[in-house]
Design a protein around this motif. Structure first.
Motif, short mmCIF file in Angstrom:
data_model
loop_
_atom_site.label_atom_id
_atom_site.label_comp_id
_atom_site.label_asym_id
_atom_site.label_seq_id
_atom_site.Cartn_x
_atom_site.Cartn_y
_atom_site.Cartn_z
N ARG A 165 0.82 -1.21 0.00
CA ARG A 165 0.00 0.00 0.00
C ARG A 165 0.85 1.26 0.00
O ARG A 165 0.59 2.20 -0.76
N PHE A 198 0.83 4.16 -2.92
CA PHE A 198 0.53 5.57 -2.71
C PHE A 198 1.68 6.45 -3.20
O PHE A 198 1.47 7.47 -3.85
N ILE A 256 -1.97 11.84 -1.09
CA ILE A 256 -3.07 10.91 -0.79
C ILE A 256 -3.22 10.82 0.72
O ILE A 256 -2.24 10.63 1.45
N PHE A 293 -7.63 11.95 -2.75
CA PHE A 293 -6.49 12.17 -3.65
C PHE A 293 -6.55 13.64 -4.06
O PHE A 293 -7.53 14.09 -4.67
#
Length: 834
Positions: free
Chosen positions: A233, A237, A255, A348
């Motif tokens: 993850r 990102f 993000i 975002f």
């Protein structure tokens, strides 16, 4: 004049012709610009449609949702229409027609790849479909497609620039002619010039818009490809933000993920920001002003589940960091909600230096991008949960056995490389099953969580600790320089563990544990072997009663035999294979028989007579001890009643009690049932309970012993001197007899210290009005000294070894009236524990 007039007329005619020609040229130029714009627009739509087609069948491969398959089919239909339009528009350009043929062939190959993915996904599942995508020709086909479309775009731009150059040349001619011509020519020239300038402006605007959309398409394509391949993850990102800045040419991007527990938005990754700006943003969202109910634009995005756009940062007063963004060159901001199952999981945020940047076409692409980002987040979160269930204990959060052994393997490699040793400990909680059965599973789970926390705290690193069984934990000590260090650490930890108050349901419990210890490389060269040997050591510790044991090779050698004994023990009770042997106890002063200790034996059809030390631990481990214990009580009472009814001396029978029996809530009822055989049977029963067993839970023991004594049954503390009982507790215990452990009797003659200790125990017991029995008396000197110290009774091979009931009756009960201690010599049996 006529000539002049003719000249003027001629000039006017020429000017008119030139002006007319200029208008015609400008009109043709406008038509060509419009034609070129249409070609470029259809090319952009074709590119977008093919990219979306790939994205939809990738989404189908990941999720299996037929909606994506239907969307992919619709996109292919649109591809056909766009290609037909392009063929019509470029019919007069053979080179462009040839390129359209190549593009059509590439589209057919893309369609074939899509069909292959659909077929593999339906037959073999997601993983196989993703493998086809990763290993297939998808990316080269798309690259070749993009190359062909770029060639077509370049050709159109070249034609446009060529026609613009011709137009510019003709425009200059028209201006020169109009300067010498009439007002009419000038007017025509001005009009023509205005039309040309307008067309140039439109063309430049179209080119800028096309470049912007191409950048966004490239960013979306890059992020979609990344979402398929990346499984971490944080890495996902970080690369999302990087691609947005590098390929999308945004100034900055970040993000944030929602922390529902704290009602906060937590920025996770960013790109393009200087450290000072990011610190300010993180501080804002960590404060109460930046929570999910706050006035920030991100909070509004989360609440409304829709994008929030600011296309003029300088004039929007709602932006908290407006001046900071303005100084950084930011002119437009877009906040995109990341939605999964209609639930916002994050935001975002994109920043650009272009004002009025985010229009309807761009936002459509960015909304699709946000959906793909949210899908990737959801997929990774689900995969992390699956991995956690596979490698971690769900209750305690510690590593499970599989992950623990993987970690131990890494520590072994490090130990082998550095040349040092390694230790592994397996902890087995004592009496946990009883704790769980008595207080319920929630209480047992709460205790396990506390034990896990205690072990993790003491080990100093959660990665060194694991839960490897229902009531078993393991700890690895990665670096061992001296083996003595292991022993010191283990002694301190066990002492601290035993004294630690574990609180469950507002009650404090003290928990004990048995520990098996192994050393690398002495006890195994790999993690599996070390763990197997540690388990063998802890099993041996449970049988032997030791608090901990270091592994020895012979521990594993008994395992097959133990399993065979367990299977035969399950049938032994039904086959009446258990028997009681009786060992006499005599009065040291008079020599008279005073009682007998019942010692269970097993007549194993395969192995003969088996002593209790071999099978009692197995009975306790399997739970058979309760049924066998009840059998022993009933058989002892049956023998006592037979002696009494036949006129033999009905001496009191002592029966040993195990830890599991004493902790069983139905144990008192078992005793009551056993003595109900006849009136007065309770006077013939004495229960022997080890001192260490009583001291494990003194308060519970006192309650149980009071209930037992209320039935008329006497109680003896067995192995006194080995359980660390205090005088304050001893005075409170409802007992009748102390049995001095055989180790003190054996040491009594070898030194003055041993004699003193036995004398102190006897005097203390008499002061508490307790009867005293010395165990393991094997020599006449021991008997003489005990008589001098006024010990009440003795038991041992000097007077008699354990014998079957019929032998006991003939040898001791029938001769009880004349048998005297002083007339007996040492028994001929070998000196060994009963």
């Amino acid at each position: 004049m006529q000539l002049a007039f003719a000249a003027v007329v001629t000039l006017l005619v020429v000017d008119g012709v030139v002006a007319y020609r200029s208008v015609v040229v400008s009109t043709d130029s406008a038509r060509r610009v419009k034609h070129t714009g249409e070609v470029l627009e259809h090319l952009a739509t074709l590119i977008s449609t093919v990219e979306n087609t790939e994205s939809y069948y990738l989404d189908y491969a990941v999720s299996g949702d037929d909606t994506f398959l239907q969307l992919s089919g619709a996109m292919f239909s649109l591809v056909g229409r766009e290609q037909s339009a392009l063929r019509a528009l470029t019919a007069d350009n053979p080179l462009q027609q040839h390129r359209l043929d190549a593009i059509a062939e590439l589209e057919q190959r893309i369609a074939q790849l899509r069909d292959t993915v659909v077929r593999v996904r339906s037959a073999q599942g997601t993983a196989a479909a993703l493998d086809v995508i990763r290993s297939g020709p998808g990316d080269p086909i798309l690259d070749e497609f993009r190359y062909s479309t770029r060639e077509m775009q370049s050709e159109e731009h070249r034609l446009l620039h060529e026609r613009a150059a011709n137009e510019e040349r003709r425009f200059r001619q028209s201006k020169l002619t109009l300067v010498l011509g009439s007002v009419l020519a000038v007017m025509f020239a001005v009009l023509s010039g205005w039309m040309v300038l307008r067309d140039q402006k439109q063309r430049k605007h179209a080119e800028v818009e096309l470049r912007r959309l191409n950048r966004l398409y490239g960013m979306v394509s890059g992020i979609n490809a990344l979402a398929i391949r990346v499984r971490d993850r944080d890495d996902l990102f970080r690369n999302f933000c990087r691609i947005a800045v590098e390929q999308g040419e945004f100034l900055m991007a970040w993000i944030g993920v929602i922390d529902r527990a704290n009602n906060k938005l937590v920025p996770m990754s960013w790109a393009g920001f200087d450290e000072k700006s990011m610190i300010a943003i993180r501080a804002l969202f960590a404060s109460t002003e930046g929570d999910l109910q706050g006035a920030t634009l991100c909070a509004r995005t989360i609440r409304e589940k829709t994008p929030v756009i600011v296309n003029n940062v300088q004039n929007d007063k709602h932006i908290l960091f407006g001046q900071m963004h303005t100084d950084a060159g930011v002119r437009s901001i877009a906040m995109l909600p990341l939605l999964s199952a209609d639930k916002v999981t994050g935001v975002f945020v994109l920043y650009t230096s272009n004002p009025e940047f985010f229009d309807a076409a761009g936002m459509k692409l960015l909304a699709e991008l946000a959906g793909n980002v949210a899908f990737a987040m959801d997929y990774i979160e689900k995969q992390e949960r699956i991995d956690r269930y596979a490698y971690y204990d769900a209750l305690t959060g510690l590593a499970n056995r599989s992950l623990f052994l993987d970690r131990v393997t890494q520590h072994i490699l490090a130990a082998a490389s550095a040349g040092h040793r390694l230790a592994m400990f397996v902890f087995d909680l004592e009496r946990f099953k009883n704790f769980n059965d008595s207080l319920g599973r929630p209480a047992g789970d709460a205790l396990l969580v506390q034990v896990a926390e205690w072990l993790t705290q003491k080990s100093g690193n959660v990665s060194l600790t694991a839960r490897v069984g229902a009531d078993q934990f393991a700890v690895v000590m990665p670096v061992v320089t001296y083996e003595g260090d292991v022993l010191q650490v283990l002694e301190r930890r066990l002492a601290a563990f035993l004294s630690h108050p574990f609180r469950v349901n507002d009650v404090v419990y003290r928990i004990a544990a048995k520990v098996g210890v192994v050393m690398y490389p002495d006890d195994g060269a790999d993690a599996d072997t070390l763990f197997k040997n540690a388990e063998a050591a802890v099993k041996k510790a449970k049988v032997s009663g030791d608090r901990y044991l270091f592994y020895a090779q012979k521990m594993n050698e008994t395992t097959p035999g133990t399993l065979g004994i367990e299977n035969r023990l399950r049938e032994a009770l039904d086959r009446d294979e258990f028997v009681l042997h009786y060992q006499p106890k005599v009065n040291l002063a008079t020599g008279k028989l005073t009682g007998a200790e019942a010692l269970i034996r097993w007549n194993d059809p395969k192995g003969g007579l088996v002593l209790p030390g071999r099978f009692i631990p197995i009975l306790e481990g399997t739970g058979l001890i309760h049924a066998v214990g009840r059998w022993a009580l009933h058989r002892a009472m049956q023998d006592f009643e037979r002696w009494r009814s036949t006129g033999l001396p009905a001496v009191r029978i002592s029966v040993n009690v195990s830890a599991l029996q004493l902790r069983n809530r139905g144990f008192v009822a078992d005793i009551e049932e056993a003595i109900s055989i006849t009136a007065g049977a309770a006077a013939g029963l004495e229960l022997e309970i080890t001192e260490s067993l009583i001291m494990e839970d003194v308060n519970h023991s006192i309650v149980s012993l009071l209930a037992i004594r209320a039935l008329g049954v006497t109680i003896a503390i067995d192995d006194f001197g080995t359980g660390f009982s205090s005088l304050s507790y001893l005075s409170k215990l409802p007992v009748d007899t102390l049995k001095i452990d055989r180790s003190f009797v054996a040491d009594m003659i070898s030194g003055a210290g041993g004699m003193t200790l036995v004398s102190v125990i006897i005097n203390m017991a008499h002061a508490l009005k307790l009867n005293v029995v010395a165990e393991g008396v094997e020599t006449e000197e021991q008997q003489r000294q005990l008589r001098l110290m006024r010990c009440d009774e003795m038991q041992g091979y000097l007077f008699g070894k354990p014998v079957p009931v019929d032998v006991f009756e003939k040898k001791y009960l029938m001769a009880a009236g004349t048998t005297q201690v002083k007339s007996l010599g040492p028994a001929t049996a070998p000196v060994m524990p009963a």
